[in-house]
Motif scaffolding. Structure first.
Motif, PDB file in Angstrom:
ATOM      1  N   GLY A 117      42.906  49.399  13.554  1.00  0.00           N
ATOM      2  CA  GLY A 117      43.792  49.665  12.589  1.00  0.00           C
ATOM      3  C   GLY A 117      45.272  48.766  12.686  1.00  0.00           C
ATOM      4  N   LYS A 118      45.390  48.034  13.711  1.00  0.00           N
ATOM      5  CA  LYS A 118      46.555  47.191  13.787  1.00  0.00           C
ATOM      6  C   LYS A 118      46.186  45.598  13.711  1.00  0.00           C
ATOM      7  CE  LYS A 118      48.336  50.299  17.361  1.00  0.00           C
ATOM      8  NZ  LYS A 118      48.847  50.301  18.819  1.00  0.00           N
ATOM      9  N   ASP A 119      47.085  44.809  13.269  1.00  0.00           N
ATOM     10  CA  ASP A 119      47.115  43.572  12.782  1.00  0.00           C
ATOM     11  C   ASP A 119      46.606  42.731  14.308  1.00  0.00           C
ATOM     12  OD1 ASP A 119      48.044  43.797  10.339  1.00  0.00           O
ATOM     13  OD2 ASP A 119      49.868  43.207  10.756  1.00  0.00           O
ATOM     14  N   ALA A 120      45.503  41.764  14.061  1.00  0.00           N
ATOM     15  CA  ALA A 120      44.989  41.384  14.993  1.00  0.00           C
ATOM     16  C   ALA A 120      44.776  39.661  15.044  1.00  0.00           C
ATOM     17  CB  ALA A 120      43.611  41.754  15.556  1.00  0.00           C
ATOM     18  N   LEU A 121      44.410  38.876  16.003  1.00  0.00           N
ATOM     19  CA  LEU A 121      44.262  37.387  15.900  1.00  0.00           C
ATOM     20  C   LEU A 121      42.990  37.230  16.847  1.00  0.00           C
ATOM     21  CD1 LEU A 121      47.637  36.161  16.861  1.00  0.00           C
ATOM     22  CD2 LEU A 121      46.827  36.226  14.514  1.00  0.00           C
ATOM     23  N   MET A 122      42.138  36.087  16.385  1.00  0.00           N
ATOM     24  CA  MET A 122      41.212  35.650  17.255  1.00  0.00           C
ATOM     25  C   MET A 122      41.982  34.658  18.075  1.00  0.00           C
ATOM     26  SD  MET A 122      37.234  34.393  16.661  1.00  0.00           S
ATOM     27  CE  MET A 122      36.555  36.040  16.546  1.00  0.00           C
ATOM     28  N   ILE A 123      41.896  34.623  19.656  1.00  0.00           N
ATOM     29  CA  ILE A 123      42.351  33.161  20.159  1.00  0.00           C
ATOM     30  C   ILE A 123      41.046  33.017  20.906  1.00  0.00           C
ATOM     31  CG2 ILE A 123      44.796  34.104  19.916  1.00  0.00           C
ATOM     32  CD1 ILE A 123      44.501  35.375  22.817  1.00  0.00           C
ATOM     33  N   THR A 124      41.614  31.472  21.760  1.00  0.00           N
ATOM     34  CA  THR A 124      40.655  31.106  22.690  1.00  0.00           C
ATOM     35  C   THR A 124      41.795  30.494  23.691  1.00  0.00           C
ATOM     36  OG1 THR A 124      38.643  29.894  23.256  1.00  0.00           O
ATOM     37  CG2 THR A 124      40.139  28.958  21.667  1.00  0.00           C
ATOM     38  N   PRO A 125      41.449  30.536  24.980  1.00  0.00           N
ATOM     39  CA  PRO A 125      42.165  30.014  26.041  1.00  0.00           C
ATOM     40  C   PRO A 125      42.088  28.267  25.802  1.00  0.00           C
ATOM     41  CG  PRO A 125      40.464  30.959  26.924  1.00  0.00           C
ATOM     42  CD  PRO A 125      40.368  31.219  25.681  1.00  0.00           C
ATOM     43  N   LEU A 126      43.314  27.540  26.072  1.00  0.00           N
ATOM     44  CA  LEU A 126      43.098  26.014  26.271  1.00  0.00           C
ATOM     45  C   LEU A 126      43.196  25.682  27.985  1.00  0.00           C
ATOM     46  CD1 LEU A 126      46.024  24.439  26.330  1.00  0.00           C
ATOM     47  CD2 LEU A 126      46.075  25.685  24.310  1.00  0.00           C
ATOM     48  N   HIS A 127      42.413  24.716  28.107  1.00  0.00           N
ATOM     49  CA  HIS A 127      42.377  24.172  29.615  1.00  0.00           C
ATOM     50  C   HIS A 127      43.102  22.928  29.640  1.00  0.00           C
ATOM     51  CE1 HIS A 127      40.130  27.762  30.564  1.00  0.00           C
ATOM     52  NE2 HIS A 127      39.616  27.578  29.334  1.00  0.00           N
ATOM     53  N   THR A 163      45.020  17.485  21.024  1.00  0.00           N
ATOM     54  CA  THR A 163      46.025  18.200  20.411  1.00  0.00           C
ATOM     55  C   THR A 163      47.179  17.129  20.203  1.00  0.00           C
ATOM     56  OG1 THR A 163      47.227  18.502  22.753  1.00  0.00           O
ATOM     57  CG2 THR A 163      45.506  20.111  22.133  1.00  0.00           C
ATOM     58  N   SER A 164      48.400  17.786  19.565  1.00  0.00           N
ATOM     59  CA  SER A 164      49.328  16.727  19.207  1.00  0.00           C
ATOM     60  C   SER A 164      50.149  16.220  20.382  1.00  0.00           C
ATOM     61  CB  SER A 164      50.401  17.701  18.058  1.00  0.00           C
ATOM     62  OG  SER A 164      50.798  18.896  19.102  1.00  0.00           O
ATOM     63  N   TRP A 165      49.889  16.788  21.475  1.00  0.00           N
ATOM     64  CA  TRP A 165      50.578  16.095  22.613  1.00  0.00           C
ATOM     65  C   TRP A 165      49.748  15.510  23.781  1.00  0.00           C
ATOM     66  CZ3 TRP A 165      50.028  21.347  22.970  1.00  0.00           C
ATOM     67  CH2 TRP A 165      50.039  22.080  24.142  1.00  0.00           C
ATOM     68  N   ASP A 166      48.470  15.894  23.849  1.00  0.00           N
ATOM     69  CA  ASP A 166      47.512  15.702  24.922  1.00  0.00           C
ATOM     70  C   ASP A 166      46.227  15.950  24.652  1.00  0.00           C
ATOM     71  OD1 ASP A 166      46.815  14.331  27.218  1.00  0.00           O
ATOM     72  OD2 ASP A 166      47.944  15.699  28.674  1.00  0.00           O
ATOM     73  N   TYR A 167      45.170  15.641  25.471  1.00  0.00           N
ATOM     74  CA  TYR A 167      43.879  16.380  25.373  1.00  0.00           C
ATOM     75  C   TYR A 167      43.806  17.474  26.027  1.00  0.00           C
ATOM     76  CZ  TYR A 167      41.901  11.889  23.194  1.00  0.00           C
ATOM     77  OH  TYR A 167      41.854  11.021  22.553  1.00  0.00           O
ATOM     78  N   ARG A 168      42.925  18.352  25.392  1.00  0.00           N
ATOM     79  CA  ARG A 168      43.015  19.982  26.311  1.00  0.00           C
ATOM     80  C   ARG A 168      41.375  20.341  26.048  1.00  0.00           C
ATOM     81  NH1 ARG A 168      46.945  18.792  28.403  1.00  0.00           N
ATOM     82  NH2 ARG A 168      48.812  19.907  28.399  1.00  0.00           N
ATOM     83  N   TRP A 169      41.020  21.125  26.805  1.00  0.00           N
ATOM     84  CA  TRP A 169      39.452  21.596  26.692  1.00  0.00           C
ATOM     85  C   TRP A 169      39.309  22.895  26.135  1.00  0.00           C
ATOM     86  CZ3 TRP A 169      35.175  18.490  27.976  1.00  0.00           C
ATOM     87  CH2 TRP A 169      35.796  17.311  28.540  1.00  0.00           C
ATOM     88  N   PHE A 170      38.364  22.899  25.307  1.00  0.00           N
ATOM     89  CA  PHE A 170      38.090  24.204  24.735  1.00  0.00           C
ATOM     90  C   PHE A 170      36.529  24.867  24.848  1.00  0.00           C
ATOM     91  CE2 PHE A 170      41.410  22.232  22.554  1.00  0.00           C
ATOM     92  CZ  PHE A 170      42.380  23.322  22.478  1.00  0.00           C
TER      93      PHE A 170
END
Length: 96
Positions: A28-38, A53-60
Motif C-alpha cells: 500500500g506504499k509508494d515503491a520503485l523497482m531498482i537494480t544495483p550497479l557494479h 552511464t553519463s560518467w563511466d561504464y558500469r555493469w548491470f
C-alpha cells in the motif's frame, strides 16, 4: 519527497542502484523497482550487460529487479546520472 525517474541513480542500503520502474505499490506504499550497479563485472553465472552511464561504464545484471518502498531510497550523496534510453530498454526487456 524526491521525484524519481527511470534510469536515475539512488542509494539503497548504502549501495548505488538504478531506478527501473516507478509508480509501483508495496504493501500500500509508494515503491520503485531498482537494480544495483557494479563498477566491475561481478563473478558468477548471472548475465550482465556493460552500459555507458553519463560518467563511466558500469555493469548491470539482466533480469534482476527489486521492488522497494520509495521511502527507503535516497538520491542524497549520489553523483547524478541517468542511463541512456537503449540501456534502460534492454534492462526492462530482460525483466519481462
Amino acid at each position: 519527497m524526491a521525484k524519481y525517474t527511470p534510469g536515475m541513480t539512488v542509494m539503497f542500503k548504502h549501495q548505488k542502484h538504478v531506478v527501473l520502474r516507478t509508480n509501483l505499490k508495496a504493501d500500500g506504499k509508494d515503491a520503485l523497482m531498482i537494480t544495483p550497479l557494479h563498477k566491475d563485472k561481478p563473478s558468477g553465472d548471472a548475465s550482465y550487460i556493460r552500459a555507458n552511464t553519463s560518467w563511466d561504464y558500469r555493469w548491470f545484471q539482466l533480469g534482476h529487479g527489486t521492488v522497494v518502498e520509495t521511502a527507503t531510497v535516497s538520491n542524497t550523496g549520489v553523483f547524478p546520472f541517468s542511463l541512456n534510453g537503449e540501456t534502460l530498454k534492454t534492462l526492462l526487456k530482460a525483466l519481462n
